[in-house]
Design an enzyme around this catalytic site. Structure first.
Site, PDB file in Angstrom:
ATOM      1  CB  SER A 148      -1.027  -0.016   1.236  1.00  0.00           C
ATOM      2  OG  SER A 148      -1.567   1.305   1.451  1.00  0.00           O
ATOM      3  CE1 TYR A 164      -2.970  -2.612   5.654  1.00  0.00           C
ATOM      4  CE2 TYR A 164      -2.916  -0.046   5.215  1.00  0.00           C
ATOM      5  CZ  TYR A 164      -3.001  -1.474   4.630  1.00  0.00           C
ATOM      6  OH  TYR A 164      -3.156  -1.777   3.445  1.00  0.00           O
TER       7      TYR A 164
END
Length: 241
Positions: A148, A164
């Protein structure tokens, strides 16, 4: 065993829904036999049935990326079914809890960090290393780690999610280390960013479809032998990180 020799096989982790399912469907549509890796028995079975209904050669693999025993068992199933693995897509991932400041760096819950790393980073390493003997039997093995741009130290996109985002930074780093290790081999490994995709991961509140999110994984999974190694890419090209 003729099919084994003629058909490439791809394992996608977390493939029962969302981007993972879209990757499975996309690779299946271009002729891959698809191994649907997922923890949930019912969802895995349903995903396989949906893929088969679309004319895709698919089979399910019970796979919990946080369990060494599960990962070893999954490798044994694939060896029995196909004898080799051409593509591995490490797609399984979790965002981690965010309540009570769990991912605010100033109040960071280290148990949340451990849980996120165990799936998003350690899980990718567990699966990759267990599948390497099968990948090495392929002519043009490809490994795709779904990352990501939230993990980009340059872009720093999205909300502050210290567990995350940092897990994706580490996944990119480990991808680069694998690429260095595989430099003189036919194993090509890269990281891909699907963009902001409407899945249950994002509460379905995002502009991109799972199919759009899957496109980068499919491209990296089918790179030519002289393709890039150890990079981080999205649909636009190289992602700065």
């Amino acid at each position: 065993m003729d099919r084994v020799n003629d058909t490439k096989t791809a394992l996608i982790t977390g493939a029962n829904k969302g981007i993972g399912f879209a990757i499975a469907r996309g690779l299946g549509a271009i002729g891959f036999t698809v191994a649907v890796g997922a923890r949930d028995d019912v969802r895995r079975k349903e995903a396989v049935e949906r893929l088969r209904a679309a004319g895709i050669d698919a089979f399910g693999v019970a796979l919990d990326v946080t369990s060494e025993d599960s990962v070893v068992g999954a490798a044994a199933i694939i060896e029995q079914k196909t004898g080799r693995l051409d593509v591995l897509v490490n797609n399984a991932g979790i965002s981690g809890r965010t309540d009570h400041g769990a991912q605010d760096p100033t109040t960071l819950d280290l148990d949340v960090v451990r849980a996120v790393l165990d799936t998003n980073v350690f899980g990718a390493v567990r699966v990759t290393n267990a599948m390497l003997p099968l990948l090495r039997r392929a002519e043009s093995p490809r490994i795709v780690n779904m990352s990501s741009n939230m993990g980009s130290l340059t872009l720093r996109t999205g909300p502050i999610l210290a567990a995350y985002a940092s897990s994706k930074t580490m996944l990119n780093g480990i991808t680069a280390q694998y690429a260095r290790r595989f430099a003189d081999t036919n194993v090509i490994v890269n990281a891909g960013c699907p963009g902001y995709v409407a899945t249950d991961f994002t509460g379905f509140n995002a502009p991109r479809t799972p199919e759009q999110g899957a496109a980068i994984a499919i491209r990296l999974a089918t790179l030519p032998d002289d393709g890039p190694r150890g990079g981080f890419f999205d649909d636009e090209g190289v992602v700065p990180w």
